[in-house]
Scaffold this motif. Structure first.
Motif, PDB file in Angstrom:
ATOM      1  N   SER A   1      -6.218  -1.141   9.584  1.00  0.00           N
ATOM      2  CA  SER A   1      -6.469  -2.267   8.882  1.00  0.00           C
ATOM      3  C   SER A   1      -5.696  -2.077   7.334  1.00  0.00           C
ATOM      4  CB  SER A   1      -7.984  -2.751   8.681  1.00  0.00           C
ATOM      5  OG  SER A   1      -8.426  -1.590   8.279  1.00  0.00           O
ATOM      6  N   ARG A   2      -5.784  -3.630   6.747  1.00  0.00           N
ATOM      7  CA  ARG A   2      -4.969  -3.896   5.800  1.00  0.00           C
ATOM      8  C   ARG A   2      -6.304  -4.080   4.823  1.00  0.00           C
ATOM      9  NH1 ARG A   2      -0.960  -8.845   5.644  1.00  0.00           N
ATOM     10  NH2 ARG A   2      -0.888  -9.098   3.474  1.00  0.00           N
ATOM     11  N   ASP A   3      -6.100  -3.077   3.502  1.00  0.00           N
ATOM     12  CA  ASP A   3      -7.194  -2.805   2.563  1.00  0.00           C
ATOM     13  C   ASP A   3      -7.137  -4.542   2.002  1.00  0.00           C
ATOM     14  OD1 ASP A   3      -8.851  -1.196   0.620  1.00  0.00           O
ATOM     15  OD2 ASP A   3      -7.650  -2.408  -0.674  1.00  0.00           O
ATOM     16  N   ARG A   4      -8.172  -4.923   1.587  1.00  0.00           N
ATOM     17  CA  ARG A   4      -8.517  -6.433   1.219  1.00  0.00           C
ATOM     18  C   ARG A   4      -7.874  -6.510  -0.311  1.00  0.00           C
ATOM     19  NH1 ARG A   4     -14.805  -8.043   1.171  1.00  0.00           N
ATOM     20  NH2 ARG A   4     -14.713  -6.455   3.006  1.00  0.00           N
ATOM     21  N   HIS A   5      -8.046  -5.491  -1.089  1.00  0.00           N
ATOM     22  CA  HIS A   5      -7.772  -5.313  -2.518  1.00  0.00           C
ATOM     23  C   HIS A   5      -6.278  -5.111  -2.408  1.00  0.00           C
ATOM     24  CE1 HIS A   5     -11.970  -6.024  -3.579  1.00  0.00           C
ATOM     25  NE2 HIS A   5     -12.224  -4.718  -2.883  1.00  0.00           N
ATOM     26  N   THR A   6      -5.645  -3.991  -1.749  1.00  0.00           N
ATOM     27  CA  THR A   6      -4.430  -3.655  -2.130  1.00  0.00           C
ATOM     28  C   THR A   6      -3.422  -3.839  -1.214  1.00  0.00           C
ATOM     29  OG1 THR A   6      -4.833  -1.450  -1.009  1.00  0.00           O
ATOM     30  CG2 THR A   6      -5.200  -1.477  -3.176  1.00  0.00           C
ATOM     31  N   GLY A   7      -3.810  -4.168   0.203  1.00  0.00           N
ATOM     32  CA  GLY A   7      -2.837  -4.532   1.266  1.00  0.00           C
ATOM     33  C   GLY A   7      -2.394  -3.359   1.956  1.00  0.00           C
ATOM     34  N   ASN A   8      -2.834  -2.271   1.548  1.00  0.00           N
ATOM     35  CA  ASN A   8      -2.456  -0.863   1.930  1.00  0.00           C
ATOM     36  C   ASN A   8      -2.828  -0.898   3.435  1.00  0.00           C
ATOM     37  OD1 ASN A   8      -1.554  -0.122  -0.473  1.00  0.00           O
ATOM     38  ND2 ASN A   8      -2.948   1.344  -0.863  1.00  0.00           N
ATOM     39  N   ILE A   9      -2.085  -0.213   4.308  1.00  0.00           N
ATOM     40  CA  ILE A   9      -2.554  -0.140   5.762  1.00  0.00           C
ATOM     41  C   ILE A   9      -3.182   1.293   5.813  1.00  0.00           C
ATOM     42  CG2 ILE A   9      -1.646  -0.193   8.127  1.00  0.00           C
ATOM     43  CD1 ILE A   9       0.727  -1.882   6.791  1.00  0.00           C
ATOM     44  N   HIS A  10      -4.240   1.232   6.406  1.00  0.00           N
ATOM     45  CA  HIS A  10      -4.951   2.583   6.728  1.00  0.00           C
ATOM     46  C   HIS A  10      -5.683   2.612   7.982  1.00  0.00           C
ATOM     47  CE1 HIS A  10      -8.895   0.998   5.798  1.00  0.00           C
ATOM     48  NE2 HIS A  10      -8.227   0.279   4.756  1.00  0.00           N
ATOM     49  N   HIS A  11      -5.949   3.744   8.562  1.00  0.00           N
ATOM     50  CA  HIS A  11      -6.573   3.863   9.811  1.00  0.00           C
ATOM     51  C   HIS A  11      -8.015   4.080   9.538  1.00  0.00           C
ATOM     52  CE1 HIS A  11      -7.951   5.937  13.501  1.00  0.00           C
ATOM     53  NE2 HIS A  11      -6.736   5.093  13.859  1.00  0.00           N
ATOM     54  N   HIS A  12      -8.687   3.261  10.323  1.00  0.00           N
ATOM     55  CA  HIS A  12     -10.132   3.260  10.190  1.00  0.00           C
ATOM     56  C   HIS A  12     -10.966   4.563   9.985  1.00  0.00           C
ATOM     57  CE1 HIS A  12     -10.572  -0.669  12.397  1.00  0.00           C
ATOM     58  NE2 HIS A  12      -9.987  -0.981  11.481  1.00  0.00           N
ATOM     59  N   SER A  13     -10.533   5.537  10.552  1.00  0.00           N
ATOM     60  CA  SER A  13     -11.094   7.016  10.563  1.00  0.00           C
ATOM     61  C   SER A  13     -10.747   7.769   8.927  1.00  0.00           C
ATOM     62  CB  SER A  13     -10.451   7.900  11.561  1.00  0.00           C
ATOM     63  OG  SER A  13      -9.025   8.231  11.335  1.00  0.00           O
ATOM     64  N   GLY A  14      -9.867   6.926   8.193  1.00  0.00           N
ATOM     65  CA  GLY A  14      -9.219   7.474   6.984  1.00  0.00           C
ATOM     66  C   GLY A  14      -8.355   8.793   7.149  1.00  0.00           C
ATOM     67  N   LYS A  15      -8.125   9.153   8.407  1.00  0.00           N
ATOM     68  CA  LYS A  15      -7.119   9.984   8.665  1.00  0.00           C
ATOM     69  C   LYS A  15      -5.704   9.665   9.005  1.00  0.00           C
ATOM     70  CE  LYS A  15     -10.428  12.845  11.140  1.00  0.00           C
ATOM     71  NZ  LYS A  15     -10.720  13.561  12.276  1.00  0.00           N
ATOM     72  N   PHE A  16      -4.796  10.317   9.681  1.00  0.00           N
ATOM     73  CA  PHE A  16      -3.398  10.152   9.750  1.00  0.00           C
ATOM     74  C   PHE A  16      -2.738  10.143   8.307  1.00  0.00           C
ATOM     75  CE2 PHE A  16      -5.804   9.066  13.427  1.00  0.00           C
ATOM     76  CZ  PHE A  16      -5.321   9.833  14.515  1.00  0.00           C
ATOM     77  N   PHE A  17      -2.502   8.706   8.123  1.00  0.00           N
ATOM     78  CA  PHE A  17      -1.555   8.407   6.945  1.00  0.00           C
ATOM     79  C   PHE A  17      -1.752   7.057   6.648  1.00  0.00           C
ATOM     80  CE2 PHE A  17       0.776   7.378  10.637  1.00  0.00           C
ATOM     81  CZ  PHE A  17       1.227   6.038  10.588  1.00  0.00           C
ATOM     82  N   THR A  18      -1.439   6.594   5.255  1.00  0.00           N
ATOM     83  CA  THR A  18      -1.694   5.347   4.773  1.00  0.00           C
ATOM     84  C   THR A  18      -0.065   4.826   4.509  1.00  0.00           C
ATOM     85  OG1 THR A  18      -2.036   6.069   2.825  1.00  0.00           O
ATOM     86  CG2 THR A  18      -3.735   5.464   4.015  1.00  0.00           C
ATOM     87  N   ILE A  19       0.029   3.489   4.746  1.00  0.00           N
ATOM     88  CA  ILE A  19       1.212   2.864   4.138  1.00  0.00           C
ATOM     89  C   ILE A  19       0.834   2.255   2.758  1.00  0.00           C
ATOM     90  CG2 ILE A  19       3.167   1.195   4.454  1.00  0.00           C
ATOM     91  CD1 ILE A  19       3.316   3.230   6.630  1.00  0.00           C
ATOM     92  N   GLU A  20       1.575   2.853   1.729  1.00  0.00           N
ATOM     93  CA  GLU A  20       1.184   2.105   0.254  1.00  0.00           C
ATOM     94  C   GLU A  20       2.546   1.719  -0.207  1.00  0.00           C
ATOM     95  OE1 GLU A  20      -0.670   5.344  -1.783  1.00  0.00           O
ATOM     96  OE2 GLU A  20      -2.153   5.741  -0.105  1.00  0.00           O
TER      97      GLU A  20
ATOM     98  N   ILE B   1       1.727   2.143  -6.062  1.00  0.00           N
ATOM     99  CA  ILE B   1       1.092   0.855  -6.368  1.00  0.00           C
ATOM    100  C   ILE B   1       0.398   0.157  -5.042  1.00  0.00           C
ATOM    101  CG2 ILE B   1       2.577   0.402  -8.416  1.00  0.00           C
ATOM    102  CD1 ILE B   1       4.353  -1.290  -6.637  1.00  0.00           C
ATOM    103  N   PRO B   2      -0.302  -1.196  -5.184  1.00  0.00           N
ATOM    104  CA  PRO B   2      -0.741  -1.520  -4.107  1.00  0.00           C
ATOM    105  C   PRO B   2       0.360  -1.962  -3.205  1.00  0.00           C
ATOM    106  CG  PRO B   2      -1.937  -2.441  -5.916  1.00  0.00           C
ATOM    107  CD  PRO B   2      -0.998  -1.543  -6.526  1.00  0.00           C
ATOM    108  N   LEU B   3       0.317  -1.860  -2.172  1.00  0.00           N
ATOM    109  CA  LEU B   3       1.443  -2.635  -0.896  1.00  0.00           C
ATOM    110  C   LEU B   3       1.501  -3.949  -1.208  1.00  0.00           C
ATOM    111  CD1 LEU B   3       3.308  -1.615   1.321  1.00  0.00           C
ATOM    112  CD2 LEU B   3       1.302  -2.006   2.974  1.00  0.00           C
ATOM    113  N   ASP B   4       0.712  -4.718  -1.590  1.00  0.00           N
ATOM    114  CA  ASP B   4       0.809  -6.103  -1.953  1.00  0.00           C
ATOM    115  C   ASP B   4       1.426  -6.409  -3.252  1.00  0.00           C
ATOM    116  OD1 ASP B   4      -0.286  -6.912   0.440  1.00  0.00           O
ATOM    117  OD2 ASP B   4      -2.105  -7.198  -0.494  1.00  0.00           O
TER     118      ASP B   4
END
Lengths: 464, 464
Positions: free
Chosen positions: A35-54, A265-268
């Motif tokens: 999902s897409r973090d509502r504040h930053t737009g960063n893309i992360h997995h629900h588990s908090g694992k794997f990786f994020t797109i920032e 920085i935030p992806l957004d």
């Protein structure tokens, strides 16, 4: 050897019937479990694992592009790329696997024995066990030939590193489905085939010291021409244009005088990038995009998942210029800053770029030696094969990997140095000297040590 | 040699009449030119230069203290610690300066030729020129003997590094006021004096390879006992308990399996620290405080400024246990994580702590070998001198630096390894292997190479 290569091809084809994936590009916003973090737009997995797109804000005031922003993959965990080797009948063989990854254009590629994330590595009993991981976890029972954390693409990853390990065993090793033992000669022959040996295997092979048991046999011949110069370049006693201390001085100097700054920085907050529901692309259409993929793995182990991936826009050129100095082959390395590096700059190939992207960049961004490489006389091309970057994160990330011989006289640039192979091998046990593309090309150079033309994709230059 | 040491003492005393500072502790909130950020409470200089005092949140889930917060100095610029050396009449001499720094308990200390921040280094024509800086900026005209960026205190600095350079010249060098040439023997004799050779000089001296011209003369003797074992330990041909590859495997393993996380947080978000107008102290009164100082420099160059400093609460113990293995001296290094390190863990002395602080920490935080060191028989103590950390940032940061010989049998701990001196020298040209305290002790070990007792503060153990 070509018989054995044919065997491997057959094994690949056969195994591919039981292990395949269907990868379909899909919209980023439709990814399941992400999902897409509502504040930053960063893309992360629900588990908090794997990786994020920032997002990343990069500043390089003295570079051709003084500042820019871009998406970046943040994957702080250090995984293991482990290669198990064993000597039988005087020949060193490596245990490799046929591995499917979603970014592979061609499905299966040859991978190291183990490619495990840290989650696998430290909590192996949760989830499916990683085959052969015990050789790298309980490595005190075996001989560790190489063990070094090395960086990966600093243009796409934020400070990503993997632990490259080569472990030698004398035990009997059970051969599992999807794995096979290959001699180095066989591996090097596979390397000359298009997009067959994956990035992780190329990286870990580069860390295998030339002093490893069995490997010295390929160094027996000391001919004339290119091959003789390459063999001499692998021997410390041959000397080099610059003593190692001079090279370290140069690297320290570049790292000190290069002003680079990279802030997450935030992806957004990206500037110059278009974010739609489907993907994130640069407004020029160049560089790379972040896309979603739907992966359905079939065959014996059925599974299904979705994930974001980075897709480069265009095929890369990753080339090493080499030349003979006093009869010893030297490679021209570039001290290159990338925003995702932990320590400013690393040694990169002579040329490393996506030519299409250069069209929208200032002229100063054009690698100074790109034209020399692209216009090389075919008789000077020692290696020329399309290979891809890691298929777990990068979608169809293909580059033309080249080794081109030239006359080193007259090529002198403050950000480049001529370095002998034995010096590269002296740096490789330490982190952060050679970038992942340079490590691939070190393995390609090693593959040219075989005295027959069979290990090279370009024939007919022996003894020139 | 003792005549020359007396000369240096007289030169020090004489020079001290013309260069002195009066340092008075003062309230943090009263500092001129420094202010407290209204959002974070961070302390920064109006110019945006020098350094900031920020907060750090550290997590080490498997350590004796799983999480804590603390103030930390953030000084991202890489400065230069440069030592100019020159061979005259077959003797290598180093150009050192008598330098006053506000944190020095005793005013003047011996410092390297250059201690310059990056602002000095890159924009030398603004402000007062740094003497001799040209030898390190235009180093291509000279011989660079060492050039490596090394970390500083990871407990007090966030990723601070300085560039340690040794440059050899054959030119005539003008001798400026406050500078003098000392042979290595003379320098090592000064090192045995309490709090006389500053941290920066100790650090850069550790990076001087033993193969440097003139230095081999001190290796001439190959006696029995401690000294013979030390001389053999400096020679790669003597071998070692663990081959270098095993040590690199161990370091990679510790760095991979150590879970540490350090996040910069607002200084106002610290937990367990008391911030008054005057200072920032831990509620236990232990560890360290952040204080303000007023500095009035007198003598020939009058100036006045105020700044924040870190003041350790209590005197440290920084000790290296050494022992003979097959006749070769080995030192027991500790792979130690500190929150400010760029890369998880570095090799530290056997013991590195402030004993007073241990009283408020869990028992597991007590260094396992502290008691062995503190209860050592005087005849086993090879070096024992109170030295201080960097006087530009740390106020009266004194530690008892010790080298203690023991029987290495039976001392075996997964976070410690016995390492020969030649192996430490092989790691020192690369960044992030030896921490600053270990580098000081390497220099102390080198100082014991002199065959006479004059270079040691503890006499009478020769040939034991």
């Amino acid at each position: 050897m070509s018989d054995r290569v044919d065997d491997v091809q057959r094994w690949f084809t056969e195994f591919g019937r039981h292990a395949y994936t269907t990868v379909t590009p899909m919209a980023l916003d439709g990814l399941e479990g992400w999902s897409r973090d509502r504040h930053t737009g960063n893309i992360h997995h629900h588990s908090g694992k794997f990786f994020t797109i920032e997002g990343l804000s990069a500043q390089a005031p003295h570079g051709p592009v003084p500042r820019w922003t871009q998406p970046i993959i943040n994957q702080p965990e250090v995984g293991v790329l482990g290669l198990l080797v064993k000597e039988t009948d005087g020949v060193l063989r490596a245990l490799v696997q046929a591995k499917v990854e979603p970014g592979n254009r061609n499905g299966l590629q040859l991978a190291p024995t183990v490619q495990a994330t840290r989650s696998n590595y430290t909590r192996v009993h949760q989830g499916r066990a990683v085959p052969y991981l015990e050789y790298f976890r309980n490595h005190r029972q075996h001989r560790v030939i190489a063990d070094v954390r090395q960086s990966e693409q600093g243009a796409w990853f934020y400070r990503k590193r993997n632990r490259n390990m080569v472990v030698e065993t004398v035990e009997d090793v059970e051969l599992r489905d999807g794995f096979t033992w290959l001699s180095l000669g066989e591996l090097y022959a596979m390397l000359a085939q298009e997009d067959r040996v994956n990035m992780d295997l190329r990286s870990v092979l580069s860390c295998l010291p030339l002093a490893a048991p069995g490997l010295d046999t390929v160094l027996r011949s000391d001919g004339t021409g290119f091959h003789g110069a390459l063999v001499r370049s692998c021997r410390p006693a041959s000397g080099a244009r610059h003593p190692l201390g001079e090279l370290l001085n140069w690297i320290t100097d570049v790292r000190t005088r290069t002003d680079v700054r990279a802030d997450r920085i935030p992806l957004d907050a990206l500037d110059g990038w278009r974010r739609t529901q489907g993907s994130i692309t640069h407004e020029s259409g160049q560089f790379f995009s972040v896309i979603g993929v739907d992966v359905a793995a079939g065959g014996r182990e059925v599974s299904h998942w979705t994930q974001p991936m980075v897709r480069p826009e265009g095929q890369g050129v990753i080339a090493l210029l080499v030349g003979r100095i006093d009869g010893v082959l030297h490679a021209l390395l570039h001290a290159r800053a990338e925003p995702g590096y932990l320590d400013v700059a690393e040694l990169a190939p002579t040329v490393q770029c996506i030519p299409d992207s250069l069209e929208v960049l200032p002229a100063a961004a054009r690698p100074p030696i790109l034209d020399t490489v692209l216009s090389a006389d075919p008789s000077d091309i020692r290696f020329d094969t399309v290979l891809s970057e890691e298929g777990g994160r990068f979608y169809h990330a293909l580059s033309r990997y080249m080794i081109v011989e030239t006359d080193p006289a007259g090529i002198d640039h403050p950000d480049f140095r001529w370095i002998a192979v034995h010096q590269l091998m002296e740096l490789l046990p330490h982190s952060h000297y050679l970038n992942v593309q340079a490590r691939s090309l070190v393995t390609c150079l090693h593959s040219l040590l075989g005295s027959s033309g069979a290990t090279r994709s370009t024939a007919g230059v022996e003894g020139s």
